[in-house]
Design a protein around this motif. Structure first.
Motif, PDB file in Angstrom:
ATOM      1  N   MET A 184     -66.953  22.879  25.741  1.00 54.73           N
ATOM      2  CA  MET A 184     -67.394  23.360  26.754  1.00 54.73           C
ATOM      3  C   MET A 184     -67.070  22.346  28.903  1.00 54.73           C
ATOM      4  SD  MET A 184     -71.208  22.503  25.985  1.00 54.73           S
ATOM      5  CE  MET A 184     -72.036  23.053  24.579  1.00 54.73           C
ATOM      6  N   ASP A 185     -67.658  23.234  29.544  1.00 57.41           N
ATOM      7  CA  ASP A 185     -66.653  23.150  30.486  1.00 57.41           C
ATOM      8  C   ASP A 185     -67.848  21.727  31.640  1.00 57.41           C
ATOM      9  OD1 ASP A 185     -64.248  24.361  31.082  1.00 57.41           O
ATOM     10  OD2 ASP A 185     -65.986  26.301  32.204  1.00 57.41           O
ATOM     11  N   LEU A 186     -68.828  21.646  30.624  1.00 53.52           N
ATOM     12  CA  LEU A 186     -70.322  20.669  31.564  1.00 53.52           C
ATOM     13  C   LEU A 186     -71.108  20.732  30.435  1.00 53.52           C
ATOM     14  CD1 LEU A 186     -71.039  19.358  34.176  1.00 53.52           C
ATOM     15  CD2 LEU A 186     -71.856  21.832  34.924  1.00 53.52           C
ATOM     16  N   VAL A 187     -71.714  19.238  30.467  1.00 51.73           N
ATOM     17  CA  VAL A 187     -72.459  19.077  30.234  1.00 51.73           C
ATOM     18  C   VAL A 187     -73.533  17.851  30.813  1.00 51.73           C
ATOM     19  CG1 VAL A 187     -73.400  17.598  27.563  1.00 51.73           C
ATOM     20  CG2 VAL A 187     -71.700  18.727  28.138  1.00 51.73           C
ATOM     21  N   ASN A 188     -74.319  19.103  31.151  1.00 60.15           N
ATOM     22  CA  ASN A 188     -75.885  17.808  31.545  1.00 60.15           C
ATOM     23  C   ASN A 188     -76.912  16.898  30.547  1.00 60.15           C
ATOM     24  OD1 ASN A 188     -75.224  19.011  34.623  1.00 60.15           O
ATOM     25  ND2 ASN A 188     -75.715  21.075  33.062  1.00 60.15           N
ATOM     26  N   ILE A 189     -76.833  15.577  31.053  1.00 66.21           N
ATOM     27  CA  ILE A 189     -77.512  14.753  29.965  1.00 66.21           C
ATOM     28  C   ILE A 189     -78.126  14.023  30.473  1.00 66.21           C
ATOM     29  CG2 ILE A 189     -77.657  12.265  29.062  1.00 66.21           C
ATOM     30  CD1 ILE A 189     -74.388  12.344  28.570  1.00 66.21           C
ATOM     31  N   ILE A 190     -80.137  13.834  30.406  1.00 64.52           N
ATOM     32  CA  ILE A 190     -80.932  13.924  30.894  1.00 64.52           C
ATOM     33  C   ILE A 190     -81.177  12.684  30.151  1.00 64.52           C
ATOM     34  CG2 ILE A 190     -83.425  14.563  31.418  1.00 64.52           C
ATOM     35  CD1 ILE A 190     -82.763  17.792  32.097  1.00 64.52           C
ATOM     36  N   MET A 191     -81.879  11.496  30.794  1.00 66.27           N
ATOM     37  CA  MET A 191     -82.239  11.091  30.004  1.00 66.27           C
ATOM     38  C   MET A 191     -83.608  10.147  30.522  1.00 66.27           C
ATOM     39  SD  MET A 191     -79.577   9.238  28.586  1.00 66.27           S
ATOM     40  CE  MET A 191     -80.021   7.510  28.063  1.00 66.27           C
ATOM     41  N   GLU A 192     -84.498  10.326  29.336  1.00 66.95           N
ATOM     42  CA  GLU A 192     -86.164   9.656  29.649  1.00 66.95           C
ATOM     43  C   GLU A 192     -86.713   9.297  28.432  1.00 66.95           C
ATOM     44  OE1 GLU A 192     -87.333  14.336  27.746  1.00 66.95           O
ATOM     45  OE2 GLU A 192     -87.340  14.388  29.975  1.00 66.95           O
ATOM     46  N   TYR A 196     -83.473  12.174  25.050  1.00 67.47           N
ATOM     47  CA  TYR A 196     -82.290  12.411  26.054  1.00 67.47           C
ATOM     48  C   TYR A 196     -81.892  14.015  25.117  1.00 67.47           C
ATOM     49  CZ  TYR A 196     -78.860  12.450  21.725  1.00 67.47           C
ATOM     50  OH  TYR A 196     -78.736  12.623  20.403  1.00 67.47           O
ATOM     51  N   LYS A 197     -81.598  14.949  26.654  1.00 66.92           N
ATOM     52  CA  LYS A 197     -81.565  16.279  26.534  1.00 66.92           C
ATOM     53  C   LYS A 197     -80.145  16.379  26.894  1.00 66.92           C
ATOM     54  CE  LYS A 197     -86.121  17.761  25.112  1.00 66.92           C
ATOM     55  NZ  LYS A 197     -87.123  18.423  25.914  1.00 66.92           N
ATOM     56  N   ASN A 202     -74.984  26.107  32.793  1.00 63.20           N
ATOM     57  CA  ASN A 202     -75.958  26.971  33.119  1.00 63.20           C
ATOM     58  C   ASN A 202     -77.320  26.518  32.938  1.00 63.20           C
ATOM     59  OD1 ASN A 202     -74.132  29.021  33.726  1.00 63.20           O
ATOM     60  ND2 ASN A 202     -74.407  29.224  31.158  1.00 63.20           N
ATOM     61  N   ASN A 203     -77.144  24.981  32.416  1.00 60.73           N
ATOM     62  CA  ASN A 203     -78.540  24.929  32.055  1.00 60.73           C
ATOM     63  C   ASN A 203     -79.394  25.150  31.233  1.00 60.73           C
ATOM     64  OD1 ASN A 203     -77.991  23.251  34.517  1.00 60.73           O
ATOM     65  ND2 ASN A 203     -79.475  23.884  35.740  1.00 60.73           N
ATOM     66  N   LYS A 204     -78.793  25.360  30.317  1.00 57.14           N
ATOM     67  CA  LYS A 204     -79.272  26.001  29.287  1.00 57.14           C
ATOM     68  C   LYS A 204     -79.563  24.588  27.795  1.00 57.14           C
ATOM     69  CE  LYS A 204     -78.891  29.607  25.721  1.00 57.14           C
ATOM     70  NZ  LYS A 204     -77.940  30.407  24.916  1.00 57.14           N
ATOM     71  N   LEU A 205     -80.124  24.471  27.616  1.00 51.11           N
ATOM     72  CA  LEU A 205     -80.775  23.506  26.350  1.00 51.11           C
ATOM     73  C   LEU A 205     -79.565  23.834  25.282  1.00 51.11           C
ATOM     74  CD1 LEU A 205     -82.530  21.100  25.497  1.00 51.11           C
ATOM     75  CD2 LEU A 205     -83.829  22.163  24.382  1.00 51.11           C
ATOM     76  N   VAL A 242     -72.659  15.223  33.418  1.00 54.31           N
ATOM     77  CA  VAL A 242     -73.371  15.019  34.877  1.00 54.31           C
ATOM     78  C   VAL A 242     -74.723  14.205  33.862  1.00 54.31           C
ATOM     79  CG1 VAL A 242     -74.696  15.687  36.451  1.00 54.31           C
ATOM     80  CG2 VAL A 242     -72.899  16.580  36.364  1.00 54.31           C
ATOM     81  N   ILE A 243     -74.516  13.238  34.744  1.00 53.17           N
ATOM     82  CA  ILE A 243     -75.792  12.233  34.323  1.00 53.17           C
ATOM     83  C   ILE A 243     -77.044  12.683  35.080  1.00 53.17           C
ATOM     84  CG2 ILE A 243     -76.561   9.777  33.766  1.00 53.17           C
ATOM     85  CD1 ILE A 243     -74.055   9.495  32.775  1.00 53.17           C
ATOM     86  N   HIS A 244     -78.180  12.589  35.194  1.00 51.55           N
ATOM     87  CA  HIS A 244     -79.360  13.304  35.272  1.00 51.55           C
ATOM     88  C   HIS A 244     -80.111  12.317  35.446  1.00 51.55           C
ATOM     89  CE1 HIS A 244     -78.080  17.031  36.843  1.00 51.55           C
ATOM     90  NE2 HIS A 244     -77.342  16.892  34.799  1.00 51.55           N
TER      91      HIS A 244
END
Length: 285
Positions: A184-192, A196-197, A202-205, A242-244
């Motif tokens: 993948m070009d980009l992975v977004n990590i959401i910590m909560e 995590y997710k 494309n902001n697709k899970l 990218v870490i959110h």
């Protein structure tokens, strides 16, 4: 009025530098006198408002002596102990263990344990004496520190090996990332909340099916969420991460591992659609 006379036999010039650079917060004069092999530094004041009963003054003088003892006496004792105890290690390894021990005992924001023991002994001594010969003081008044230093050195040895194993671990992870093509070009990590997710560019899970594939590839029983996150990111080997989440997540051990493995590929988001999604879910709770 003479406040204190400090006698030293070793590291005379270095000790003088500490004394002259020290911020006394009081109007003091410094006089030097050489007697035999020793240098005596007399700290005096003409300030009539200064009293030998001034607790702040003597705490300040005690801290000065503590700094001298730590830098030019305890440091030497630590290295001698390390080199004697671990004579089967390489010189570089012994130096690193000594560095860890000395850094622990001398950190600026701490007056705990060993450093406090030195400070208290110095404070008690100069409250009753106008002169302190540091060489003798260290040899005879700080003998109780030996057992504490032995414990500190043992812990520093353990920490050295833990840090070395961690570096080896990071090195292996870097190797796995380098030998495979990015999926993948980009992975977004959401910590909560200890969870995590992962989302794609494309902001697709990223669905659980992918994680199950990772688990099957690893063939490890009892895998944790933390193991799964690291393994998933390593398997994806994204070009960017990218870490959110909140600022406190930056100190998370998992995040530190990702930073060490992916280096400049890791960035932090300060606000976006995914961050808003996280905030809205928090409000719903």
């Amino acid at each position: 009025m003479e406040l204190l006379s400090i006698g030293v036999e070793e590291n005379k010039d270095k000790v003088l530098n500490i004394i002259y650079d020290y911020d006394f917060l009081y109007n003091v004069d410094i006089e030097e006198e050489k007697i035999g092999n020793r240098l005596f530094v007399k700290i005096t004041t003409e300030d009539k408002n200064t009293s030998k009963n001034d607790n702040t003054l003597y705490s300040m003088l005690s801290m000065l002596i503590t700094e001298i003892i730590l830098e030019y006496y305890i440091k030497d004792i630590i290295y001698k102990k390390v080199f004697t105890k671990y004579n089967d290690l390489f010189k570089e390894e012994k130096i690193e263990i000594g560095k860890i021990a000395f850094k622990t005992i001398s950190r600026d924001n701490s007056l705990d344990n060993e450093k406090k023991l030195i400070f208290d002994e110095v404070r008690n001594y100069i409250n009753k004496n106008d002169e302190i010969i540091i060489d003798g003081f260290v040899n005879f008044r700080l003998s109780a520190l030996n057992s504490s230093l032995d414990i500190l050195i043992e812990k520093s040895n353990q920490k050295y090996y833990e840090e070395r194993e961690y570096k080896e671990f990071i090195k292996i992870l870097k190797y796995f990332v380098d030998i495979q093509e990015p999926k993948m070009d980009l992975v977004n990590i959401i910590m909560e909340e200890n969870n995590y997710k992962l989302y794609d560019q494309n902001n697709k899970l990223i669905e659980n099916d992918f994680f199950n594939e990772v688990i099957n590839e690893l063939s490890i029983d009892g895998i944790t969420k933390e193991d799964l996150l690291i393994s998933s990111i390593i398997t994806i080997a994204p070009k960017n991460i990218v870490i959110h989440g909140s600022e406190k997540n930056r100190n998370d051990e998992l995040i530190k591992i990702l930073e060490n493995v992916f280096l400049e590929k890791v960035t932090y988001c300060t606000g976006c659609e995914l961050c808003s999604l996280k905030m809205n879910k928090s409000k719903e709770k």
